[in-house]
Design a protein around this motif. Structure first.
Motif, short mmCIF file in Angstrom:
data_model
loop_
_atom_site.label_atom_id
_atom_site.label_comp_id
_atom_site.label_asym_id
_atom_site.label_seq_id
_atom_site.Cartn_x
_atom_site.Cartn_y
_atom_site.Cartn_z
N LYS D 24 -21.05 27.74 -49.13
CA LYS D 24 -20.35 29.02 -49.35
C LYS D 24 -21.13 30.15 -48.70
CE LYS D 24 -18.02 28.60 -53.74
NZ LYS D 24 -18.78 28.43 -54.97
N GLU D 25 -22.43 30.02 -48.80
CA GLU D 25 -23.27 31.07 -48.25
C GLU D 25 -24.43 30.45 -47.49
OE1 GLU D 25 -24.39 34.06 -51.24
OE2 GLU D 25 -25.89 34.66 -49.75
N VAL D 26 -24.74 30.99 -46.34
CA VAL D 26 -25.86 30.48 -45.55
C VAL D 26 -27.07 31.38 -45.82
CG1 VAL D 26 -26.72 30.09 -43.21
CG2 VAL D 26 -24.36 29.49 -43.79
N ARG D 27 -28.23 30.75 -46.09
CA ARG D 27 -29.42 31.54 -46.43
C ARG D 27 -30.49 31.52 -45.34
NH1 ARG D 27 -29.51 31.96 -52.23
NH2 ARG D 27 -27.51 32.92 -52.66
N GLU D 28 -30.54 30.40 -44.62
CA GLU D 28 -31.61 30.29 -43.62
C GLU D 28 -31.14 29.47 -42.42
OE1 GLU D 28 -35.80 29.52 -45.09
OE2 GLU D 28 -35.59 27.94 -43.59
N VAL D 29 -31.40 30.00 -41.25
CA VAL D 29 -31.08 29.28 -40.02
C VAL D 29 -32.35 29.21 -39.19
CG1 VAL D 29 -29.64 29.25 -37.95
CG2 VAL D 29 -28.71 30.19 -40.07
N THR D 30 -32.74 27.99 -38.82
CA THR D 30 -33.94 27.87 -37.99
C THR D 30 -33.54 27.51 -36.56
OG1 THR D 30 -35.07 27.05 -39.95
CG2 THR D 30 -36.25 26.84 -37.87
N ASN D 55 -20.34 35.36 -44.68
CA ASN D 55 -21.07 34.33 -45.43
C ASN D 55 -22.51 34.14 -44.94
OD1 ASN D 55 -19.98 33.29 -43.05
ND2 ASN D 55 -19.92 31.20 -43.85
N PHE D 56 -22.94 34.95 -43.98
CA PHE D 56 -24.32 34.89 -43.48
C PHE D 56 -25.09 36.15 -43.89
CE2 PHE D 56 -24.85 31.52 -40.09
CZ PHE D 56 -23.64 30.89 -40.30
N LYS D 57 -24.47 37.00 -44.77
CA LYS D 57 -25.08 38.32 -44.93
C LYS D 57 -26.50 38.30 -45.50
CE LYS D 57 -23.15 39.99 -49.36
NZ LYS D 57 -22.59 38.70 -49.87
N ASN D 58 -26.82 37.25 -46.30
CA ASN D 58 -28.18 37.12 -46.80
C ASN D 58 -29.02 36.11 -46.01
OD1 ASN D 58 -27.75 38.95 -49.00
ND2 ASN D 58 -26.53 37.33 -49.98
N ALA D 59 -28.54 35.77 -44.84
CA ALA D 59 -29.23 34.72 -44.07
C ALA D 59 -30.43 35.27 -43.30
CB ALA D 59 -28.27 34.05 -43.11
N ASN D 60 -31.52 34.51 -43.31
CA ASN D 60 -32.68 34.79 -42.46
C ASN D 60 -32.64 33.88 -41.24
OD1 ASN D 60 -34.47 36.83 -43.36
ND2 ASN D 60 -34.83 35.57 -45.19
N GLY D 120 -38.45 21.94 -24.78
CA GLY D 120 -38.56 23.38 -24.53
C GLY D 120 -37.68 23.91 -23.43
N ARG D 121 -36.46 23.35 -23.29
CA ARG D 121 -35.55 23.81 -22.26
C ARG D 121 -34.89 25.14 -22.61
NH1 ARG D 121 -30.56 24.65 -21.65
NH2 ARG D 121 -29.54 24.56 -19.63
N GLY D 122 -34.04 25.11 -23.66
CA GLY D 122 -33.19 26.27 -23.93
C GLY D 122 -33.24 26.68 -25.38
N ILE D 123 -32.11 26.58 -26.03
CA ILE D 123 -32.01 27.07 -27.38
C ILE D 123 -31.37 26.00 -28.27
CG2 ILE D 123 -29.81 28.26 -26.85
CD1 ILE D 123 -30.81 30.53 -28.70
N TRP D 124 -31.96 25.76 -29.44
CA TRP D 124 -31.49 24.70 -30.32
C TRP D 124 -31.39 25.19 -31.76
CZ3 TRP D 124 -30.02 19.90 -28.64
CH2 TRP D 124 -30.31 19.64 -27.30
N LEU D 125 -30.41 24.68 -32.43
CA LEU D 125 -30.25 24.95 -33.85
C LEU D 125 -30.97 23.83 -34.58
CD1 LEU D 125 -28.75 26.90 -35.67
CD2 LEU D 125 -26.74 25.47 -35.50
N GLU D 126 -32.05 24.21 -35.30
CA GLU D 126 -32.89 23.16 -35.86
C GLU D 126 -32.43 22.78 -37.27
OE1 GLU D 126 -37.44 22.25 -34.77
OE2 GLU D 126 -37.02 24.21 -35.64
N SER D 127 -32.17 23.78 -38.09
CA SER D 127 -31.71 23.47 -39.44
C SER D 127 -30.97 24.66 -40.02
CB SER D 127 -32.89 23.11 -40.33
OG SER D 127 -33.67 24.27 -40.55
N ILE D 128 -30.23 24.39 -41.07
CA ILE D 128 -29.47 25.44 -41.73
C ILE D 128 -29.46 25.14 -43.23
CG2 ILE D 128 -27.49 24.22 -40.70
CD1 ILE D 128 -25.76 26.63 -41.21
N LYS D 129 -29.77 26.18 -44.01
CA LYS D 129 -29.81 26.00 -45.46
C LYS D 129 -28.88 27.00 -46.12
CE LYS D 129 -34.52 24.28 -45.64
NZ LYS D 129 -35.90 24.79 -45.63
N GLY D 130 -28.33 26.61 -47.26
CA GLY D 130 -27.43 27.53 -47.95
C GLY D 130 -27.04 26.99 -49.31
N VAL D 131 -26.08 27.65 -49.94
CA VAL D 131 -25.63 27.20 -51.25
C VAL D 131 -24.15 26.85 -51.21
CG1 VAL D 131 -27.37 28.45 -52.59
CG2 VAL D 131 -25.24 29.61 -51.92
N ARG D 132 -23.76 25.85 -51.99
CA ARG D 132 -22.36 25.40 -51.99
C ARG D 132 -21.50 26.24 -52.93
NH1 ARG D 132 -21.89 19.21 -50.27
NH2 ARG D 132 -23.85 19.13 -49.22
#
Ligand SMILES: Nc1ncnc2c1ncn2[C@@H]1O[C@H](COP(=O)(O)OP(=O)(O)O)[C@@H](O)[C@H]1O
Ligand SMILES: Nc1ncnc2c1ncn2[C@@H]1O[C@H](COP(=O)(O)OP(=O)(O)O)[C@@H](O)[C@H]1O
Ligand SMILES: [Mg+2]
Ligand SMILES: [Mg+2]
Ligand SMILES: [Mg+2]
Ligand SMILES: [Mg+2]
Ligand code: NI
Ligand code: NI
Ligand SMILES: [Zn+2]
Ligand SMILES: [Zn+2]
Lengths: 132, 242, 242, 132
Positions: D24-30, D55-60, D120-132
């Motif tokens: 429902k809400e995303v809290r952290e994106v690495t 839904n990303f408003k509190n995301a770091n 180390g080429r470009g840009i990658w989404l490593e992980s994403i955390k949030g609450v259901r």
């Protein structure tokens, strides 16, 4: 019987590693053969035993078989290769050049021939043990 | 995990005196026709010759030679059949007349596989018909086949020559031997390519006119050897410029 | 680890009405000339048109258009410059006149990068000039660009048509729309390609004669639009067969 | 400033994962950015903060930098990419399309442009955390 040529490659590569690692004698070579190429274990084993150079005379060759995993680049679907679904000629063609799989196999979900052979393609030298 | 195949490649090729990749940065310049005519001419002149079609996604030499149902034998490797006196290898033995939609990584793997298991035997020449461009096939031959030499084909067109220029720069920077440049499908007698070839420090091997008979000769060896294209290749072979 | 780039591609392309890949299994059949003439003609007819050169290892459209020192702008992405009225994108902005020896995986990555960051804006047509063959670039466009359509170029030669046949089989099996086939560089009036096109269930779009003026027109838009090649493309556009 | 386009891609991909995982809400994106492309961390961070959907408003957004490792396919040599050895224009070209590295960089050992960008080429989404 083109397994013989692959066996020669294995021996040559193992010999090269043995030299790099300064092994006087090689005792164990572990080889992985992918299901996709359908290399005959017995023929490979026999060829390896015939081709052994002197410093391999006490070497055991462990051959393990790996399932073949295919992953569709178009839809992300992952599936296992199953040679029973293919005709004899197709299996033989893939035996010689695994990449012709892209001519004969389609993703069961979306029909694309654009898949990755993520595991179990051909023949790999996994490890080599010996004494210095 | 080590891929054992690359280790054996130069061993497999060691009884071949010369290995020549007929190549071009550009497509459609006549690589396949020049490669086939060269292979046939060398064979007619008494040499033992192999022809290897490395243009896996759009192979042509089997059409040019009119290969019917030749198939390799399996004996301690793959033994290519002799077709029109050439020891002839192509992916079409395995993909038949169907599309082989291969990515670069697949091209590379198929090429390594065939180089590792094909038993060419003793040959004076192995002629390799290359796909266009400077991608996987060119880069793999450079890194894997120690004694590779390039014969470069261009047309008089600026569009062809500019890509050839880039390919030559790449090969020269890597000190890969270039036998020279063949200018194919000439329609006028402009000398641009000849001049530019000299500036690159390369041998200008032959100029081949556009010859409408080439198309009719596809699939028929005798007709092919009767074309002006084949005659120019014969002169090249006779001149010892190779 | 997720590569975020592919997710944004269709968003980037959404203000483009039609996306046409000018393609051929075969090299040197005139893809680049047809793509460029088509883009220019559509633009002259009042459409907003982009041209994207996807032949990274042997780009030609910058030579055909005579592009001098255009360079994209960087603003919330890459904004391609307008060259001869076309929104024009090519790897040459970054590789300049030097060789880009890219393997398939690199071609794929560069293609994804440019599709992800290029801001085309609103266009009626995006014309894509393809490399020869059915490798990474074709497979990536099929999997990543939802609304891709193919326009296929061949010559009368059996060598060209046989590879086109394989490409058509691939596209048809995947239900990718094919606008039709253009037969380029005709020298006789044989109707083989026309007949074979009908058998494949495809539209025969145009036959373009061999025209010696094409070579002189390279680098000069006005001359190019005066060639028979361009006239045939104009007829095609006017006929609404696209 | 083409970092903005990359940030949009990151948000789109993160959003898609959030949906798949029913967050429902995303809290952290690495996010991992490779040195090769030289993406500016601050610009990327700013663009991400501007582009945040509800839904990303509190995301770091954690952005980590990865060194770029290049491995020569011709000789096997591995080395680290060092942008200081390149001119400004070259660095900028690689910033837009990392693959043009093959035009400008050669293996320091054998001179080949045939290298793999192993990391180390470009840009990658490593992980994403949030609450259901
Ligand atoms: N000297 C020539 N005269 C006339 N046609 C030619 C000549 N050389 C090649 N061709 C034709 O040009 C086309 C491309 O030739 P091909 O050998 O397939 O080129 P490539 O292998 O470089 O793609 C073919 O249709 C072929 O018949
Ligand atoms: N209709 C035509 N008449 C004469 N020459 C042509 C014609 N179409 C293409 N050419 C020439 O043929 C060659 C290949 O054209 P090009 O557009 O570069 O093909 P491709 O992009 O398929 O490789 C070029 O030298 C070009 O000038
Ligand atoms: Mg079997
Ligand atoms: Mg060819
Ligand atoms: Mg082209
Ligand atoms: Mg920077
Ligand atoms: Ni076998
Ligand atoms: Ni930027
Ligand atoms: Zn699929
Ligand atoms: Zn190196």
């Amino acid at each position: 019987m083109h397994e013989w040529a692959l066996a020669e490659a294995v021996i040559a590569a193992a010999q090269q590693i043995a030299e790099e690692e300064k092994l006087k004698e090689v005792r164990e070579v572990t080889i992985k053969v992918g299901e996709l190429q359908g290399v005959e274990k017995d023929i490979l084993q026999f060829a390896l035993s015939q081709l052994k150079p002197a410093n391999f005379k006490n070497a055991n060759f462990h051959i393990t078989r790996a399932k073949t995993t295919l992953k569709c680049r178009a839809c992300g679907n992952t599936w296992l290769f199953n040679e029973k679904k293919l005709g004899k000629d197709t299996v033989e063609a893939i035996h010689f050049v695994p990449e012709v799989a892209h001519t004969y196999i389609k993703c069961p979900k979306c029909g694309s021939p654009d898949f990755e052979i993520t595991e179990g393609r051909g023949i790999w030298l996994e490890s080599i043990k010996g004494v210095r | 995990m080590v891929d054992p195949r690359t280790t054996i490649i130069n061993e497999r090729l060691k009884r071949i005196s010369r290995i020549i990749a007929v190549s071009s940065g550009k497509g459609g310049v006549g690589k396949s026709l020049v490669a086939t005519a060269l292979a046939l001419t060398l064979s007619r002149s008494g040499c033992k010759v192999g022809l290897f079609d490395l243009d896996f996604t759009s192979p042509s030499t089997h059409l040019i030679l009119g290969v019917k149902d030749a198939q390799p034998k399996e004996d301690k490797g793959i033994i290519p059949p002799v077709v029109n006196s050439l020891t002839y290898m192509s992916l079409i033995y395995y993909s038949h007349d169907q599309a082989a939609p291969l990515r670069g990584i697949d091209t590379s793997n198929a090429l390594i596989e065939l180089l590792a298991v094909t038993q060419w035997g003793e040959l004076d020449f192995l002629i390799i018909d290359m796909p266009p461009g400077i991608g996987d096939a060119v880069l793999d031959l450079i890194r894997l086949v120690k004694r590779i030499e390039f014969l470069i084909v261009t047309t008089p067109s600026l569009l062809a020559f500019e890509t050839v220029r880039k390919q030559v720069a790449l090969l020269q920077s890597l000190k890969v031997p270039i036998i020279g440049i063949v200018e194919n499908m000439k329609m006028t007698n402009a000398a641009n390519v000849q001049d530019e070839t000299a500036k690159l420090g390369l041998k200008f091997l032959a100029e081949i006119p556009y010859d409408a008979k080439v198309e009719e000769a596809i699939g028929d060896e005798t007709k092919l050897l009767g074309t002006v294209l084949a005659k120019k290749i014969k002169q090249l072979v006779a001149s010892n410029a190779l």
